[in-house]
Design an enzyme around this catalytic site. Structure first.
Site, short mmCIF file in Angstrom:
data_model
loop_
_atom_site.label_atom_id
_atom_site.label_comp_id
_atom_site.label_asym_id
_atom_site.label_seq_id
_atom_site.Cartn_x
_atom_site.Cartn_y
_atom_site.Cartn_z
N CYS A 1 0.83 -1.21 0.00
CA CYS A 1 0.00 0.00 0.00
C CYS A 1 0.86 1.26 0.00
O CYS A 1 1.33 1.70 1.05
CB CYS A 1 -0.92 -0.02 1.21
SG CYS A 1 -1.93 1.46 1.33
N CYS B 1 -0.37 4.17 2.06
CA CYS B 1 -0.24 4.04 3.52
C CYS B 1 1.20 4.26 3.96
O CYS B 1 1.47 4.86 4.98
CB CYS B 1 -0.62 2.65 4.02
SG CYS B 1 -1.91 1.85 3.14
N ASP B 2 2.13 3.72 3.19
CA ASP B 2 3.50 3.62 3.69
C ASP B 2 4.53 4.49 2.97
O ASP B 2 5.67 4.60 3.40
CB ASP B 2 3.96 2.16 3.62
CG ASP B 2 3.07 1.26 4.47
OD1 ASP B 2 2.57 1.75 5.49
OD2 ASP B 2 2.88 0.09 4.11
#
Ligand code: NAP
Length: 307
Positions: free
Chosen positions: A131, A134-135
């Site tokens: 992701c 997200c990261d």
């Protein structure tokens, strides 16, 4: 005895919960291993109607859950481990305990596909991610690698150039599955470089508990080499979460539920909603719409059966 059990708590499951709760069906939502679904793994969602400034994915899905709870939906942490759809009432094994229900909405979504390398699994969350949204933030000025040749890989690579020093897209073929516009955008991004006909054989370094590099191999020449990398992002598609329904619910060859029209599956009383059936649109809004459809079908089904 439940009227309806909703399997999954992403956009589809939560919307089904809102509608069936408002129909006084007191739905039970089984949250699943990835509670909140894929929205809980994203940051800003800019295309969900009604939020002109955008809304964070986790907030959006949490709001839906609260909305469903306000109307009496019940949420249960844990996952469905087994199902028996062979007779009525249907039976579901939730974390070891069997419960009975008149209808089921399968909204178990799809999960990211992994390469399946031993070290990849050990380094998830320590440099290996599925992701980017997200990261990506954790890889400021770092070396980033994205695996895949589809639209997701292009989208993630472009997004990750906001953070990384450079981004290398590694794809196993010469031709890309990505749409021309997405591919062109990535090709014109000066921070992105491409490695085609190349596969990943290993990821280092488990002993340090962090990604430091990868072992790559060119499929045409056979040449293998090590390359330093800090962030390793998979963008190689998704797998529908239908394993537990195997042999009971009809799916296509890839495991996506085959719709029998509307939200119907091959079993009367078991309905589908969201990415577990939809391999085409896969959007938060289409999943929400599908959750609504499934709930309405449940309501009509129960009414026709005299409940
Ligand atoms: P995808 O189109 O299925 O592409 C997956 C890519 O990963 C393919 O290039 C595939 O290689 C590669 N791959 C699969 N398994 C692999 C493995 N084990 N090892 C190495 N490579 C592997 O998936 P996606 O990119 O997630 O897109 C899914 C759908 O969402 C598509 O319809 C796409 O258009 C859509 N989407 C749209 C947007 C947008 O328009 N903004 C953004 C993201 C996704 P091969 O090509 O060799 O099979």
């Amino acid at each position: 005895m439940r009227n309806v059990v909703i399997i999954g708590s992403g956009c589809a499951g939560n919307t089904a919960a809102i509608y069936s709760a408002r129909a006084n069906l007191k739905p039970l939502v089984v949250s699943g291993h990835e509670a909140g679904g894929q929205l809980s793994l994203t940051t800003l969602v800019e295309n969900f109607p009604g939020f002109p400034e955008g809304i964070n994915g986790p907030d959006l899905v949490e709001n839906m859950k609260k909305q469903a709870q306000n109307f009496g939906a019940e949420y249960l942490h844990g996952a469905v481990m087994d199902t028996d759809f062979s007779s009525r009432p249907f039976r579901l094994n939730i974390e070891g305990e069997w419960i009975e229900t008149r209808t089921v909405i399968i909204a178990s979504g799809a999960s990211a596909r992994w390469l399946g390398l031993e070290n990849e699994q050990k380094l998830i969350g320590h440099g290996v991610s599925s992701c980017a949204t997200c990261d990506g933030f954790f890889y400021r000025n770092k070396r980033i690698m994205v695996i895949g040749g589809g639209d997701s890989a292009m989208e993630e690579a472009n997004f990750l150039t906001r953070f990384g020093r450079d981004v290398t897209v590694v794809h196993r073929r010469e031709e890309f599955r990505a749409s021309k516009i997405m591919l062109d955008r990535a090709r014109h991004n000066p921070k992105i470089q491409f490695m085609t006909n190349t596969v990943v054989d290993d990821i280092y370094d488990v002993s340090k508990n962090v990604v430091t590099g990868v072992r790559l191999r060119n499929l045409k020449t056979g040449e293998a080499w090590d390359q330093e990398v800090d962030g390793f992002f998979l963008a190689i598609g998704h797998i529908p979460n239908t394993k537990i329904f195997k042999g009971q619910i009809e799916t296509d060859a890839d495991g996506y539920i085959l719709s029998k029209g509307g939200a119907r599956t091959n079993i009367s009383g078991v309905f589908h909603a969201g990415d577990v059936q939809d391999r085409t649109y896969r959007q938060a809004i289409t999943a929400a719409g599908a959750g609504c459809m499934a709930a309405i079908e449940v309501e009509r089904y129960l009414e026709a059966e005299g409940h």
